[in-house]
Design a protein around this motif. Structure first.
Motif, PDB file in Angstrom:
ATOM      1  N   VAL A  48       0.889  -1.445   0.040  1.00  0.00           N
ATOM      2  CA  VAL A  48       0.305  -0.209  -0.169  1.00  0.00           C
ATOM      3  C   VAL A  48       0.768   1.205   0.165  1.00  0.00           C
ATOM      4  CG1 VAL A  48      -1.992   1.316   1.012  1.00  0.00           C
ATOM      5  CG2 VAL A  48      -2.026  -1.053   0.894  1.00  0.00           C
ATOM      6  N   SER A  51      -8.451   8.229  -4.251  1.00  0.00           N
ATOM      7  CA  SER A  51      -8.549   7.474  -2.806  1.00  0.00           C
ATOM      8  C   SER A  51      -8.149   5.918  -3.022  1.00  0.00           C
ATOM      9  CB  SER A  51     -10.567   6.877  -3.104  1.00  0.00           C
ATOM     10  OG  SER A  51     -10.919   6.486  -2.392  1.00  0.00           O
ATOM     11  N   GLY A  52      -7.928   5.395  -2.005  1.00  0.00           N
ATOM     12  CA  GLY A  52      -7.242   4.245  -1.881  1.00  0.00           C
ATOM     13  C   GLY A  52      -5.541   4.834  -2.253  1.00  0.00           C
ATOM     14  N   ALA A  53      -5.011   5.899  -2.245  1.00  0.00           N
ATOM     15  CA  ALA A  53      -3.796   6.539  -2.107  1.00  0.00           C
ATOM     16  C   ALA A  53      -3.412   5.533  -0.904  1.00  0.00           C
ATOM     17  CB  ALA A  53      -3.576   7.357  -2.289  1.00  0.00           C
ATOM     18  N   GLY A  54      -3.674   5.514   0.038  1.00  0.00           N
ATOM     19  CA  GLY A  54      -3.196   5.049   0.922  1.00  0.00           C
ATOM     20  C   GLY A  54      -2.866   5.594   2.330  1.00  0.00           C
ATOM     21  N   LYS A  55      -3.497   7.092   2.308  1.00  0.00           N
ATOM     22  CA  LYS A  55      -3.532   7.939   3.031  1.00  0.00           C
ATOM     23  C   LYS A  55      -4.030   7.780   3.861  1.00  0.00           C
ATOM     24  CE  LYS A  55      -6.815  10.485   0.694  1.00  0.00           C
ATOM     25  NZ  LYS A  55      -6.546   9.523  -0.044  1.00  0.00           N
ATOM     26  N   SER A  56      -5.237   7.019   4.520  1.00  0.00           N
ATOM     27  CA  SER A  56      -5.634   6.477   5.876  1.00  0.00           C
ATOM     28  C   SER A  56      -4.834   5.660   6.519  1.00  0.00           C
ATOM     29  CB  SER A  56      -6.558   6.193   6.261  1.00  0.00           C
ATOM     30  OG  SER A  56      -7.738   6.585   5.038  1.00  0.00           O
ATOM     31  N   THR A  57      -3.834   5.005   5.922  1.00  0.00           N
ATOM     32  CA  THR A  57      -3.373   4.153   6.447  1.00  0.00           C
ATOM     33  C   THR A  57      -1.350   4.861   7.144  1.00  0.00           C
ATOM     34  OG1 THR A  57      -3.761   2.266   4.370  1.00  0.00           O
ATOM     35  CG2 THR A  57      -1.879   1.777   5.866  1.00  0.00           C
TER      36      THR A  57
HETATM   37  N1  LIG Z   1      -6.707  -3.860   6.519  1.00  0.00           N
HETATM   38  C1  LIG Z   1      -6.399  -3.530   5.295  1.00  0.00           C
HETATM   39  N2  LIG Z   1      -6.614  -4.903   4.787  1.00  0.00           N
HETATM   40  C2  LIG Z   1      -6.130  -5.260   3.653  1.00  0.00           C
HETATM   41  N3  LIG Z   1      -6.161  -3.913   2.279  1.00  0.00           N
HETATM   42  C3  LIG Z   1      -6.166  -3.136   2.818  1.00  0.00           C
HETATM   43  C4  LIG Z   1      -6.177  -2.492   4.863  1.00  0.00           C
HETATM   44  N4  LIG Z   1      -6.426  -1.224   4.830  1.00  0.00           N
HETATM   45  C5  LIG Z   1      -6.658  -1.143   3.858  1.00  0.00           C
HETATM   46  N5  LIG Z   1      -6.323  -1.538   3.041  1.00  0.00           N
HETATM   47  C6  LIG Z   1      -5.882  -1.096   1.470  1.00  0.00           C
HETATM   48  O1  LIG Z   1      -5.007  -0.064   1.378  1.00  0.00           O
HETATM   49  C7  LIG Z   1      -5.336   0.902  -0.103  1.00  0.00           C
HETATM   50  C8  LIG Z   1      -4.799   2.610   0.502  1.00  0.00           C
HETATM   51  O2  LIG Z   1      -6.449   2.285   2.039  1.00  0.00           O
HETATM   52  P1  LIG Z   1      -6.308   3.865   2.860  1.00  0.00           P
HETATM   53  O3  LIG Z   1      -7.496   3.239   3.505  1.00  0.00           O
HETATM   54  O4  LIG Z   1      -5.319   3.974   3.196  1.00  0.00           O
HETATM   55  O5  LIG Z   1      -6.653   4.715   1.622  1.00  0.00           O
HETATM   56  P2  LIG Z   1      -7.085   6.254   1.245  1.00  0.00           P
HETATM   57  O6  LIG Z   1      -6.031   6.451   0.169  1.00  0.00           O
HETATM   58  O7  LIG Z   1      -7.382   6.377   2.666  1.00  0.00           O
HETATM   59  O8  LIG Z   1      -8.661   6.529   0.915  1.00  0.00           O
HETATM   60  P3  LIG Z   1      -9.511   6.578   0.820  1.00  0.00           P
HETATM   61  O9  LIG Z   1      -9.651   8.003   0.367  1.00  0.00           O
HETATM   62  O10 LIG Z   1     -10.923   6.034  -0.322  1.00  0.00           O
HETATM   63  O11 LIG Z   1     -10.133   7.385   2.416  1.00  0.00           O
HETATM   64  C9  LIG Z   1      -7.136   0.472  -0.183  1.00  0.00           C
HETATM   65  O12 LIG Z   1      -5.923  -0.042  -1.358  1.00  0.00           O
HETATM   66  C10 LIG Z   1      -7.392  -0.779   0.749  1.00  0.00           C
HETATM   67  O13 LIG Z   1      -7.754  -1.565  -0.449  1.00  0.00           O
END
Ligand SMILES: Nc1ncnc2c1ncn2[C@@H]1O[C@H](COP(=O)(O)OP(=O)(O)OP(=O)(O)O)[C@@H](O)[C@H]1O
Ligand SMILES: [Mg+2]
Lengths: 369, 220
Positions: free
Chosen positions: A56, A76-82
């Protein structure tokens, strides 16, 4: 409203709120002011899904200075929340180091980590308030966890409710509050134990534009008056423009661009940054074949009628193709696309005019330099 | 025989016995089932204290007990009942199989109530440095309270039904009376009286549970 807010902030500062609560809950104060409060080194995060490893975030390096408002933006899905969830170790990195306020989070025991977390608060898109507790009791929650005495905690909650402008809603349950009010309670709750960092994960994404602006203004004031570092995760460039000083752009599990907001806004280098800065990609296509210039108002020029003056001075008729301008505290912010006159000399005179007025001008079109 | 004062007294006594069995075994079942249900949630994968092995074992134990029909369990545990209470008939003896049957049922009810708590709220608690114990006592249980109370009403009425079933083996209470008089002696009036009473008691428990739950629910 702003004046009232200032008054409250000042009052809070003078009543010693800034150093509250002492001892136990405060993060180590040993570091000096100039070293970054958050430092991320060679951070890598992968999830395994059905035995398959999905990367991620890959080799992220980031430094966030004390007192900054730092934006993290990406699709979205870039990994910001992670990424932001790793900053308080709600999520653990696969490898790499996360250092917050001089502490390497990976080296902390569970107990130490819990204590460190009190210095790194978080606010969420969905507010995440305790639904069975009133606004006041929600603010008391972190104070209970920190072991603050009842009387002291109540007084603190009252101050914080005042600070976020919700003194009259102390006994309301979250279900009896609007989205903006809920987020205000969440902010008050985050401030309760005097954090050094506030992490905001899409804190305004569930709010309408006017409420978003008021919440961002509140965060900005908190940053300015209490010196709390704020990390803002968002997918909206407008949020970054409005409050951030620095920004990192995440694309395809990497940080592709990082720097001052004005600079990135004015000169987006990577495709990902350009997509975010010009959210409407079709907009650019419309100008293909025409000779245009894009003028960026990055906050360094005052909100003077620049275009009108240019027309008067150069006597050049121009077409405004696109404009997205904001007046923030009397400073022009945004971008403007003008169709340039056919006459080349006149066109370069126009471009020159803007450049001499310290504006960033980018020329587009078939024969752009 | 018409309903007279002596049968009236008998039925009243039966009602008291039924209430005694129901209330005491429900309370005891919660003493076991509440912690068990919470442990099932927190030790699950992705829980706040993941312990996959323990979680698996507990799930198997709960499922095993849940899959045995109550009437069979009642007879199967007679030796245990005798060992604990010294007898196998009467309402006190019935409490033992009731608890054994009800505790895993309660655990499942509690588990599903606690699971309903928004993950984001738990995360918010963790991000403020709450210990797992604080998450359980300050977040999970209070947030799940309305649902836990509804679960309590369901558990109570189910256990009441089980206690009536125990009448087959002389378990005391209204069920015992219904079987002895209504089934073996064809005294329909007594049978009907006990059934009506059972229905009323179930309704009352259900209503009280729902009312309290609704009052406690601040989500609306
Ligand atoms: N617990 C998990 N298990 C497997 N994959 C995960 C998990 N958490 C997140 N991901 C994957 O990691 C990637 C990044 O997720 P994240 O939530 O960090 O994105 P984001 O940038 O915050 O997106 P958004 O703007 O939609 O909130 C996504 O592709 C998601 O599917
Ligand atoms: Mg996200």
């Amino acid at each position: 409203m702003n004046a009232a807010l200032c008054g409250i902030f000042l009052k809070c500062q003078y009543s010693g709120v800034k150093n509250f609560p002492p001892g136990k809950t405060a993060l180590k104060q040993t570091m000096n002011e100039t070293s970054p409060i958050i430092k991320i080194e060679h951070f890598h995060k992968a999830f395994s899904l059905n035995g398959e490893k999905i990367t991620v975030l890959d080799d992220i390096n980031l430094e966030i200075e004390q007192g900054d408002i730092f934006g993290i933006i990406g699709e979205s899905g870039a990994g910001k929340s992670t990424l932001v969830r790793c900053m308080n170790y709600l999520e653990k990195p696969t490898s790499g180091r996360i250092i917050v306020d001089g502490q390497d989070l990976s080296r902390l025991t569970e107990g130490q980590l819990r204590e460190a977390r009190r210095g790194i608060c978080m606010i969420f898109q969905q507010f995440n308030l305790l639904m069975q507790r009133t606004a006041e009791k929600n603010i008391l929650f972190p104070l209970e966890i920190a072991g603050v005495g009842k009387q002291e905690a109540k007084a603190r909650a009252k101050e914080l409710l005042e600070l976020v402008g919700l003194s009259d809603k102390a006994d309301n349950y979250p279900s009896q509050l609007s989205g903006g009010q809920k987020q205000r309670v969440a902010i008050a709750r985050a401030l309760a134990v005097n954090p050094k960092v506030i992490l905001c994960d899409e804190a305004t994404s569930a709010l309408d534009p006017a409420t978003t602006r008021s919440i961002l203004a509140l965060l900005k004031d908190i940053n300015r008056r209490l010196g709390i570092t704020i990390v803002v995760v968002t997918h909206e460039m407008s949020v970054i423009e409005e409050i951030c000083q620095h920004v990192a752009i995440i694309d395809k599990s990497k940080i592709v661009e990082v720097g001052k907001v004005q600079e990135i806004f004015a000169h987006p280098k990577t495709a990902a940054a350009q997509r975010l800065v010009y959210p409407d990609a079709k907009m650019r296509e419309r100008f293909i074949g025409k000779r245009c210039c894009r003028i960026v108002f990055d906050g360094s020029s005052s909100y003077a009628p620049t275009v009108a003056s240019m027309i008067l001075e150069c006597k050049a008729p121009v077409n405004i193709m696109f404009a997205d301008m904001k007046d923030i505290d009397g400073v022009a912010f945004g971008e403007l696309v003008l169709q340039l006159p056919e006459d080349k000399a006149l066109a370069s005179k126009v471009v020159g005019y803007f450049r001499t007025h310290n504006l960033f001008v980018e020329e587009w079109g078939d024969d752009a330099e | 025989m018409m309903l007279n004062s002596s049968t009236g007294i008998m039925i009243a006594k039966g009602l008291l016995e039924t209430l005694y069995m129901t209330v005491s075994s429900t309370s005891a079942a919660y003493l076991i089932g509440l912690p068990l249900g919470i442990i099932l949630v927190v030790t699950a994968e992705g829980g706040i204290l993941p312990r996959p092995a323990l979680n698996k074992i507990l799930n198997i134990v709960v499922n095993l007990t849940r899959s045995v029909p109550f009437l069979i369990l009642l007879i199967a545990v007679l030796p245990i009942t005798r060992f604990i209470t010294g007898t196998t008939i009467g309402s006190t003896a019935t409490i033992v199989p009731l608890i054994i049957a009800a505790a895993p049922f309660v655990a499942r009810l509690v588990e599903s109530s606690i699971k309903e708590v928004d993950k984001g709220i738990i995360e918010a608690g963790l991000s403020m440095g709450a210990t797992p114990f604080e998450i359980i006592t300050k977040v999970m249980i209070p947030e799940a309270k309305p649902s836990l109370i509804v679960g309590g009403a369901i558990a109570t009425t189910t256990i009441l039904g089980y206690s009536a079933m125990a009448g087959i083996v002389g378990g005391g209470g209204l069920g015992d009376i219904a079987i002895r008089y209504g089934y073996y002696r064809y005294q329909n009036d007594i049978m009907i009286a006990t059934v009506v009473l059972l229905i009323v008691v179930v309704q009352v428990f259900q209503d009280i549970g729902m009312k309290i739950s609704l009052k406690q629910d601040k989500r609306r």
